[in-house]
Scaffold this active site. Sequence first.
Site, PDB file in Angstrom:
ATOM      1  N   CYS B 160       0.806  -1.226   0.000  1.00 57.52           N
ATOM      2  CA  CYS B 160       0.000   0.000   0.000  1.00 57.52           C
ATOM      3  C   CYS B 160       0.835   1.270   0.000  1.00 57.52           C
ATOM      4  O   CYS B 160       0.277   2.373  -0.006  1.00 57.52           O
ATOM      5  CB  CYS B 160      -0.947  -0.024   1.187  1.00 57.52           C
ATOM      6  SG  CYS B 160      -1.905  -1.539   1.193  1.00 57.52           S
ATOM      7  N   LYS B 322      -9.740   7.874   1.577  1.00 58.12           N
ATOM      8  CA  LYS B 322     -10.067   6.476   1.243  1.00 58.12           C
ATOM      9  C   LYS B 322     -11.555   6.187   1.409  1.00 58.12           C
ATOM     10  O   LYS B 322     -12.086   5.267   0.790  1.00 58.12           O
ATOM     11  CB  LYS B 322      -9.255   5.527   2.113  1.00 58.12           C
ATOM     12  CG  LYS B 322      -7.780   5.441   1.699  1.00 58.12           C
ATOM     13  CD  LYS B 322      -7.059   4.334   2.449  1.00 58.12           C
ATOM     14  CE  LYS B 322      -5.616   4.167   1.967  1.00 58.12           C
ATOM     15  NZ  LYS B 322      -4.732   5.269   2.362  1.00 58.12           N
ATOM     16  N   PHE B 386       1.889  -3.049   4.539  1.00 53.40           N
ATOM     17  CA  PHE B 386       2.273  -4.364   5.049  1.00 53.40           C
ATOM     18  C   PHE B 386       3.745  -4.593   4.696  1.00 53.40           C
ATOM     19  O   PHE B 386       4.251  -4.113   3.668  1.00 53.40           O
ATOM     20  CB  PHE B 386       1.427  -5.459   4.395  1.00 53.40           C
ATOM     21  CG  PHE B 386       0.042  -5.577   4.987  1.00 53.40           C
ATOM     22  CD1 PHE B 386      -0.361  -4.817   6.067  1.00 53.40           C
ATOM     23  CD2 PHE B 386      -0.860  -6.485   4.454  1.00 53.40           C
ATOM     24  CE1 PHE B 386      -1.630  -4.949   6.615  1.00 53.40           C
ATOM     25  CE2 PHE B 386      -2.130  -6.620   4.985  1.00 53.40           C
ATOM     26  CZ  PHE B 386      -2.522  -5.853   6.065  1.00 53.40           C
TER      27      PHE B 386
END
Lengths: 86, 398
Positions: B160, B322, B386
């Site tokens: 991301c 988002k 991540f």
Amino acid sequence: MTVREKVIAIIAEKAVLDASDVTLDSSLDALGMDSLAMVEAIFAMEECFDISIPFNANDPEEGRFDISSVGSIVAAVEDLLAQKVT
Amino acid sequence: MRRVVITGAGTVNALAQDVPGTLAAMAAGRGAIAPLAVADVDRLSVRIGAAVRGWDAGAHLTRAQLASTDRFAQFALVAAAQAMAQSGLEVDAGLDVGAIIGTAGGGLSTSDAAYRAVYAEGKNRVAPLTVPKLMPNAAAGQLSMAHGLRGPVFSLSSACASSNHSIALACQLIRAGMVRAMLAGGAEAMLCFGGIKAWEGLRVMSERACRPFSRTRDGMVQGEGAAVFVLEERAAALARGAPILAEILGVAMTADAGDLVAPSQAGAEGAMRAALADAGLEPAAVDYINAHGTGTAANDRTEAAAIRAVFGAAVPPVSSTKAMHGHVMGATGAIELLACLMALNDSVIAPTIGYEEADPDCDLDVVPNVARQGEVRVALSNSFAFGGLNAVLVVSRG
């Protein structure tokens, strides 16, 4: 193996402990399980018992699946199994 | 040091298939998360997402491009064409213009379709261009061919944070004098059955809505799309009279060296501080923060604490867009940079929509639900991924 024994075996494996170290009143925190280990344990239980467990890692305390202790998880899995039979 | 400016921007995402439409949606606080229509949706527990609706690749691409591109590369091609048209950058036969396009999943729907054919449908053949369509570097390669880019061209994957890493690295290549201009951004198209099913497994997705920083948040919602920017060395851009959309003042690329998925407050703090240091700015100079703000319990709590630690008593407005365009994974930082451009150039701060209730653990001014007018000279944009990978950009008016 009983449901209780299987659940304990799964949790012990994900917590990297011996099953003898996991008791019904153990909390997951006390067993050193983080959220990722918990998600893996839930998946293993779903596969083992062929059930679908309602669990969202964003609100584990408020979820429909009580993970406050090993005993509560056993009870919740037994509930889901009972629902499956009926 | 050579300074780097943005001279063109393009996008395709769930809000709109261009920059003006995207900014209009952000300014209006209009979200694009809706029920999904993917194959076998009845076997998914997560059935919402921010999909690009009515995508007609044939309206933009040549037949050869259509035949050889996954959806993620199509988004990148269209976004890049918009950015190049706005910039007016001329590319000759030199080796001094390239492209870095971030992606987390590459051509995932191509993989999905091929697996479906051989596993589910029992076929023994897949489409001949399966590999060149699914490879993560396909989008970057397509841009090279479309615009004659002969310099450094490759994909970059940091989940991301991919597009913020891409923009940061492209900026560094220009600063170093290795190139005179770069296309940089990200592209993602993960809203296929396999892509959504994989995310379901992690149990961090919301089945209802994306509500960043709200006490009622219960997870993230996936989006799809691309955003691509033209980055140029500032003096050359000024000399040719290019439109200057923003200057990239500072970048940081850091890693937590901790957990694979759990966010790190120290890691987020370190990345923001490093980006400010690279920009030569104190925290007080920042007028707007575009947060990573995924809407998960852990990210938003951790990011809010990190922002408070870095900015102290004077935390500027913070929003997560988002909730409007979804989490676009490897393209998300690039799409969110558009919100920063709007803040800098139009003095409109995009809101955090879907906000219901204050969370004491996220004690920030999140510009809830409604956009705000306000002068923004410097904006900071966070991406945390991540792997414990962080990339932060600091931009100012050009």
